[in-house]
Scaffold this active site. Structure first.
Site, short mmCIF file in Angstrom:
data_model
loop_
_atom_site.label_atom_id
_atom_site.label_comp_id
_atom_site.label_asym_id
_atom_site.label_seq_id
_atom_site.Cartn_x
_atom_site.Cartn_y
_atom_site.Cartn_z
N LEU A 1 105.46 44.15 -31.11
CA LEU A 1 104.91 44.60 -32.39
C LEU A 1 105.23 43.52 -33.42
CD1 LEU A 1 105.94 48.38 -32.62
CD2 LEU A 1 103.69 47.45 -32.04
N ASP A 2 104.31 43.31 -34.37
CA ASP A 2 104.60 42.40 -35.47
C ASP A 2 105.90 42.83 -36.15
OD1 ASP A 2 102.28 41.01 -35.05
OD2 ASP A 2 101.17 41.93 -36.70
N ARG A 3 106.58 41.87 -36.74
CA ARG A 3 107.83 42.17 -37.44
C ARG A 3 107.64 43.21 -38.53
NH1 ARG A 3 110.56 40.12 -41.94
NH2 ARG A 3 108.82 38.74 -42.40
#
Length: 294
Positions: free
Chosen positions: A127-129
């Protein structure tokens, strides 16, 4: 860290030559002396460096560079499920999936490995940060490929929630199809000409007031920043997105100063798949809600 050919002739000492290297900008003589005292600055033979010795052309030195201090992400990482093969967590915003760049200890992988005492843990996807929600890890190397293959073959059903400007027309679901590419060093992904590689189903679920709505997003593909870019293209960019439709450095820099009050309002809400080892139907749902939804 290796330094080669740091000086010419014997006019400078080893210490002076090392400090002249662009790679060591910011270090002082005292810093080097401290590392020598700890045995963390050595030559190619493994001997402790003599900072006062004359520097020689094309010599190599190995210098231990400590990690910079990281700002602690002040959110928990709840475990939703664990068995002998997988661990599923509910990732908070601002916490990277795995170490990259300046984010090392403040990542889901490192936190989880420390919490469970298992260095074999590995993410099955990312997942994106800035994105929060359901994230799956494998427990042991023997099963890693089977679960990662689920994501590679698009056999995982994903559903996201997002808070964005209200567009009542999107009560009727729409499908966005285009080609997205992201190059290394470029902060943002771009829509380009070519075969379609990014497909998202987007639908308005509810009105939240203040001219914002709660949206359901179902990605059929998994390009970097796909949902964020597709929402922006529809004219409903996700609330507090620092990249789309425009780069907003002031917003992006807030976490670097310890301000976590404006997370991206994007949540990986549901993850569903048929277990590749047991055949069991799996469904995991986040306990979080996009900030701003009620």
């Amino acid at each position: 860290m290796v330094l080669r050919g740091s000086t010419e002739g014997a006019e400078r000492t080893v210490g002076e030559a090392l400090l002249a290297s662009p790679s060591l900008t910011g270090l002082t003589v005292a810093d080097l002396q401290e590392q020598v005292s700890r045995g963390e600055l050595v030559d190619a033979a493994g001997a402790t460096a003599d900072l006062d010795a004359p520097a020689r052309v094309n010599t190599s030195y190995y210098l231990y560079r400590g990690l910079p201090d990281e700002i602690e992400i002040p959110f928990d990482l709840p475990i939703l499920y664990v068995d002998d093969n997988i661990v599923v967590v509910d990732k908070p915003p601002f916490l990277a999936t795995m170490p990259r760049g300046r984010h090392v200890t403040q990542t889901a992988l490192v936190r989880l490995r420390r919490a469970l005492g298992n260095d074999a843990l590995a993410p099955a996807h990312r997942l994106d940060r800035l994105t929060s929600g359901v994230l799956l890890f494998t427990v042991r190397p023997q099963v890693r490929a089977a679960y990662q293959d689920l994501f590679a073959r698009r056999l995982v059903r994903k559903e996201y929630r997002a808070v964005a400007p209200l567009d009542l027309a999107l009560r009727t679901p729409v499908t966005v199809r285009n080609r997205i590419e992201k190059t290394a060093g470029d902060l943002r992904a771009l829509v380009v000409d070519g075969d379609v590689n990014a497909v998202s189903d987007i639908e308005l679920l509810d009105e939240l007031g203040d001219e914002v709505g709660l949206y359901r997003l179902r990605p059929q593909t998994g390009r970097t920043h796909q949902l964020r870019l597709h929402m922006a293209l529809l004219g409903v960019p996700i609330v507090d997105d620092p990249l789309y439709p425009d780069v907003r450095p002031d917003l992006a820099e807030l976490p670097d100063h310890g301000d976590f009050s404006r997370p991206l309002r994007l949540l990986a809400h549901t993850l569903e798949f048929d277990d590749p080892l047991t055949g069991e139907s799996r469904s995991f749902v986040s306990g979080r809600r996009p900030e701003g939804s009620s």
